[in-house]
Write a protein that holds these residues in place. Structure first.
Motif, short mmCIF file in Angstrom:
data_model
loop_
_atom_site.label_atom_id
_atom_site.label_comp_id
_atom_site.label_asym_id
_atom_site.label_seq_id
_atom_site.Cartn_x
_atom_site.Cartn_y
_atom_site.Cartn_z
N ASP A 82 37.29 56.53 31.57
CA ASP A 82 37.74 56.83 32.93
C ASP A 82 37.19 55.83 33.94
N THR A 83 35.93 55.49 33.78
CA THR A 83 35.30 54.52 34.66
C THR A 83 35.91 53.13 34.47
N LEU A 84 36.18 52.79 33.22
CA LEU A 84 36.76 51.47 32.93
C LEU A 84 38.14 51.32 33.55
N ILE A 85 38.94 52.38 33.51
CA ILE A 85 40.28 52.33 34.09
C ILE A 85 40.21 52.18 35.60
N ASP A 86 39.20 52.77 36.21
CA ASP A 86 39.04 52.67 37.67
C ASP A 86 38.50 51.31 38.11
N LEU A 87 37.93 50.56 37.19
CA LEU A 87 37.23 49.33 37.56
C LEU A 87 38.08 48.33 38.34
N PRO A 88 39.36 48.09 37.95
CA PRO A 88 40.16 47.13 38.74
C PRO A 88 40.32 47.50 40.20
N MET A 89 40.18 48.81 40.54
CA MET A 89 40.32 49.21 41.93
C MET A 89 39.11 48.79 42.76
N THR A 90 37.98 48.58 42.11
CA THR A 90 36.77 48.16 42.82
C THR A 90 36.52 46.66 42.66
N MET A 91 37.26 46.04 41.78
CA MET A 91 37.07 44.62 41.50
C MET A 91 37.87 43.78 42.49
N THR A 92 37.28 42.69 42.96
CA THR A 92 38.02 41.76 43.80
C THR A 92 39.23 41.23 43.03
N PRO A 93 40.44 41.32 43.59
CA PRO A 93 41.63 40.87 42.86
C PRO A 93 41.52 39.44 42.34
N GLU A 195 50.04 42.16 46.63
CA GLU A 195 49.05 41.53 45.76
C GLU A 195 49.05 40.00 45.91
N PHE A 196 47.86 39.44 46.05
CA PHE A 196 47.74 37.99 46.23
C PHE A 196 46.74 37.35 45.28
N GLY A 197 45.50 37.84 45.28
CA GLY A 197 44.43 37.16 44.55
C GLY A 197 44.68 37.01 43.06
N ALA A 198 44.97 38.12 42.39
CA ALA A 198 45.20 38.07 40.95
C ALA A 198 46.48 37.30 40.63
N THR A 199 47.51 37.49 41.46
CA THR A 199 48.77 36.77 41.25
C THR A 199 48.58 35.27 41.38
N LEU A 200 47.79 34.85 42.35
CA LEU A 200 47.53 33.43 42.54
C LEU A 200 46.89 32.81 41.30
N MET A 201 45.95 33.52 40.68
CA MET A 201 45.25 33.00 39.51
C MET A 201 46.15 32.94 38.28
N VAL A 202 47.00 33.95 38.10
CA VAL A 202 47.78 34.05 36.87
C VAL A 202 49.13 33.36 36.99
N LEU A 260 46.61 51.65 51.69
CA LEU A 260 47.82 51.22 50.99
C LEU A 260 47.58 50.01 50.12
N THR A 261 46.90 49.04 50.65
CA THR A 261 46.75 47.81 49.89
C THR A 261 45.36 47.27 50.01
N ARG A 262 45.03 46.50 49.02
CA ARG A 262 43.79 45.72 49.06
C ARG A 262 44.15 44.35 48.53
N SER A 263 44.94 43.66 49.32
CA SER A 263 45.60 42.46 48.81
C SER A 263 44.81 41.20 49.05
N GLY A 264 43.59 41.33 49.53
CA GLY A 264 42.79 40.13 49.73
C GLY A 264 42.32 39.53 48.43
#
Length: 265
Positions: A82-93, A195-202, A260-264
């Motif tokens: 449960d904690t692992l699934i929540d991790l991306p919500m607290t991780m910088t994109p 979404e910006f940060g993760a998209t930019l990297m991938v 709504l978003t955490r797109s930074g």
């Protein structure tokens, strides 16, 4: 007490209004329609809608069953999962995107994808995958909350009447949780749109290839095309506004206070 509350309320409203004014005032009004009709804006809008809707659909398929399992079943390691699934919500994109970039770029994964004829890095499909990584945990958390707040006695009664587990889920559990799940789906879509940060990297930032609306803002600000960047920014703002109205219309409690978003980055 009312006077004491009016001051912070006024300051908050002024701050938000100031940000919106800062985005609107430099906008060349006479060129708005021309900018909206440009090939770049139309491409970015189409790609954003396509990738975000696909990402939201995948998040729904992954998140709802996972949320139901976490709400109804106990198993070894549940807290860790449960904690692992929540991790991306607290991780910088941006960090999440770097991890996904190295994962997909590793020799083993890359060879498997090459044999299957699948190319994810620096393609629109990579943007979808990055958006799913960020949005799916939101759908899972929303679904779990919805199922956990539902009265399990209705499910038990349905089972005593002879319904199979999948029938109980489709006919009883899912309808009861539907308003919250719909709110979560809208939230996931909005998160994928911004979404910006993760998209930019991938997926990278390539014009007319992986240029979503957030990427168009980044590219055009970098190149000095302020008008196009601001139009894209306002399209994202209007998307957020529509999402808020939609969540209030469907009566989802998520509309009351969930960001709504955490797109930074």
């Amino acid at each position: 007490m009312r006077c004491l509350c009016l001051l912070p309320l006024g300051l908050l409203v002024l701050l938000i209004t100031g940000v919106l004014a800062g985005l609107f005032l430099p906008l060349p009004i006479a060129q708005i329609m021309e900018t909206l009709a440009s090939a770049e804006i139309r491409f970015a809008l189409r790609l954003t809608v396509g990738t975000s809707m696909l990402a939201a659909a995948i998040a729904l398929i992954l998140g709802v069953p996972t949320g139901y399992l976490l709400a109804r079943q106990d198993f070894p390691g549940k807290v860790l999962v449960d904690t692992l699934i929540d991790l991306p919500m607290t991780m910088t994109p941006l960090v999440a995107g770097v991890g996904l970039l190295f994962l997909l770029g590793s020799d083993g994964i890359r060879q498997v994808l090459d044999r299957l004829g699948i190319q994810l890095l620096f393609t629109p499909w990579g943007a979808v995958l990055a958006q799913v990584l960020i949005a799916a945990p939101i759908m899972t958390r929303t679904s779990r909350s919805a199922f956990a707040s539902s009265d399990v006695r209705f499910e038990q009664a349905a089972q005593t009447l002879g319904l199979k587990p999948w029938q109980v889920f489709l006919r009883i559990s899912l309808p009861m949780a539907r308003p919250v799940i719909l709110g979560g789906l809208v939230l996931c879509w909005a998160r994928a749109v911004g979404e910006f940060g993760a998209t930019l990297m991938v997926a990278g930032a390539t014009r007319f290839r992986t240029e979503t609306l957030p990427m168009a803002v980044y590219l055009n600000i970098s190149s000095g095309e302020v008008g196009i960047a601001l139009v894209c920014a306002w399209l994202l703002i209007l998307t957020g506004f529509i999402v808020l109205l939609t969540m209030r219309w469907i009566g989802s409690p998520l509309g009351a206070g969930t960001p709504l978003t955490r797109s930074g980055a």
